[in-house]
Design an enzyme around this catalytic site. Structure first.
Site, PDB file in Angstrom:
ATOM      1  CE  LYS A  81      35.410  47.646  40.603  1.00  0.00           C
ATOM      2  NZ  LYS A  81      34.666  47.735  39.353  1.00  0.00           N
ATOM      3  CD  GLN A 131      31.584  48.733  37.936  1.00  0.00           C
ATOM      4  OE1 GLN A 131      32.733  48.931  38.335  1.00  0.00           O
ATOM      5  NE2 GLN A 131      31.015  47.544  37.988  1.00  0.00           N
ATOM      6  CG  ASP A 190      38.064  46.661  33.829  1.00  0.00           C
ATOM      7  OD1 ASP A 190      38.051  45.879  34.785  1.00  0.00           O
ATOM      8  OD2 ASP A 190      37.229  47.576  33.669  1.00  0.00           O
TER       9      ASP A 190
HETATM   10  N1  GUN Z   1      31.113  45.088  35.743  1.00  0.00           N
HETATM   11  C1  GUN Z   1      31.102  43.809  36.205  1.00  0.00           C
HETATM   12  N2  GUN Z   1      32.352  43.318  36.262  1.00  0.00           N
HETATM   13  C2  GUN Z   1      33.168  44.300  35.829  1.00  0.00           C
HETATM   14  C3  GUN Z   1      34.580  44.392  35.678  1.00  0.00           C
HETATM   15  O1  GUN Z   1      35.343  43.456  35.934  1.00  0.00           O
HETATM   16  N3  GUN Z   1      35.046  45.588  35.210  1.00  0.00           N
HETATM   17  C4  GUN Z   1      34.232  46.613  34.906  1.00  0.00           C
HETATM   18  N4  GUN Z   1      34.784  47.725  34.442  1.00  0.00           N
HETATM   19  N5  GUN Z   1      32.923  46.564  35.033  1.00  0.00           N
HETATM   20  C5  GUN Z   1      32.393  45.410  35.498  1.00  0.00           C
END
Ligand code: GUN
Length: 300
Positions: A54, A98, A121
């Site tokens: 990311k 995350q 998100d």
């Molecule tokens: N962990 C697995 N998928 C995601 C996601 O789309 N966003 C976040 N913040 N954590 C994750």
């Protein structure tokens, strides 16, 4: 193979190009640099890989990346204090914590502490409610990516039968909301669904998001259907050598590709779209925060 391959790598690259172009324009015309803060609590290896990717891609499109790596023992109060600081920081337009967070931290409390307009998100209850009522919101990245690929493949989705297998808050539920907004007839299936095979065979659009390797065989797919496989499952691959593994989706790709009209592969389908849509959401958040027009084709 009869189906058209929906290439997520190519599609994600085109989204990143659009994002980069918009970022360049925001900088040139308004002196603005969209910023994304990613928070990782603990040392989960898979999460570390995601967070690194990311950060890298954020910088590649010209945005500012702020990484906050916290020890697994970090208290909930300290995490909430960091979120409060990021909420108040004008250089931060998007915040992502995350998941999963360690067990001693209340995930819902953390998500709902993020300012909704910075919740790239789309997991905050305000954004969930806005999406459910058809209002402008931040849309969760993976379902947003799926929808952009479906629109590109099919044009109008109006009136089509869509079956979403999986009812998670991250994918299944928001995917269903997005398809409903596109005027599909939507069914959400899950582990207790009766006659899942028959239901899947009725789907013009089949979205698989359960996390069970190859659970949907080719003969569950309606001829000509569009199949979106969200699953990323690692399975043993003895044919590649002892101890080797490979990635497969929730759909039996070889079988389904004989029947479907179009299908996403795993890897290289939905996966690359998720981070691309996170970048798109961050630019969108920056534009909304500054009352500027949003990039076209990157939101719903
Ligand atoms: N962990 C697995 N998928 C995601 C996601 O789309 N966003 C976040 N913040 N954590 C994750």
């Amino acid at each position: 193979m009869n189906a058209t391959l929906i290439d997520g790598k190519v599609f994600a690259a085109s989204i990143r190009e659009k994002v980069a172009a918009h970022v360049a324009r925001l900088q040139a015309e308004h002196g603005l640099t969209p910023g994304l803060a990613v928070v990782l609590v603990g040392e989960d290896p898979a999460s570390q890989v995601y967070v690194r990717n990311k950060g890298q891609q954020t910088k590649e499109v010209g945005m500012a990346s702020f990484e906050h790596r916290l020890a697994a023992e970090t208290s909930e109060a300290d995490l909430l204090a960091l979120i409060a600081r990021l909420n108040a920081d004008p250089a931060v337009h998007g915040i992502l914590v995350q998941l999963p967070v360690p067990d001693h931290i209340d995930e819902a409390k953390v998500i709902n502490a993020i300012a909704p307009e910075k919740d790239v998100d789309g997991f905050h209850i305000s954004n969930v409610g806005l999406l459910a009522t058809g209002q402008k919101s931040m849309v969760p990245c993976t379902p947003l990516g799926c929808l952009l690929m479906l629109r590109d493949t099919l044009g109008s989705l109006s009136g089509l039968n869509a079956v979403v297998v999986g009812r998670s808050n991250i994918v299944g539920k928001p995917m269903a909301q997005l398809l409903l907004k596109e005027s599909c007839t939507v069914t959400v299936a899950h582990s207790r669904t009766r006659d899942l095979a028959g239901l899947c065979r009725s789907a013009d659009i089949l979205v698989a998001a359960v996390g069970r390797p190859q659970m949907i065989p080719g003969d569950w797919v309606k001829p000509g259907a569009t199949v979106i496989d969200v699953g990323i499952n690692r399975i043993p691959a003895p044919e590649k050598g002892e101890g080797k593994t490979r990635l497969v989706g929730d759909v039996d790709f070889a079988g389904a590709a004989e029947v479907a009209g179009a299908i996403t592969p795993v890897p290289g389908g939905v996966g690359p779209m998720t981070i691309a849509c996170l970048l798109a959401n961050t630019v969108t958040a920056c534009c909304r925060a500054n009352d500027l027009p949003e990039p076209e084709g990157l939101t719903v």
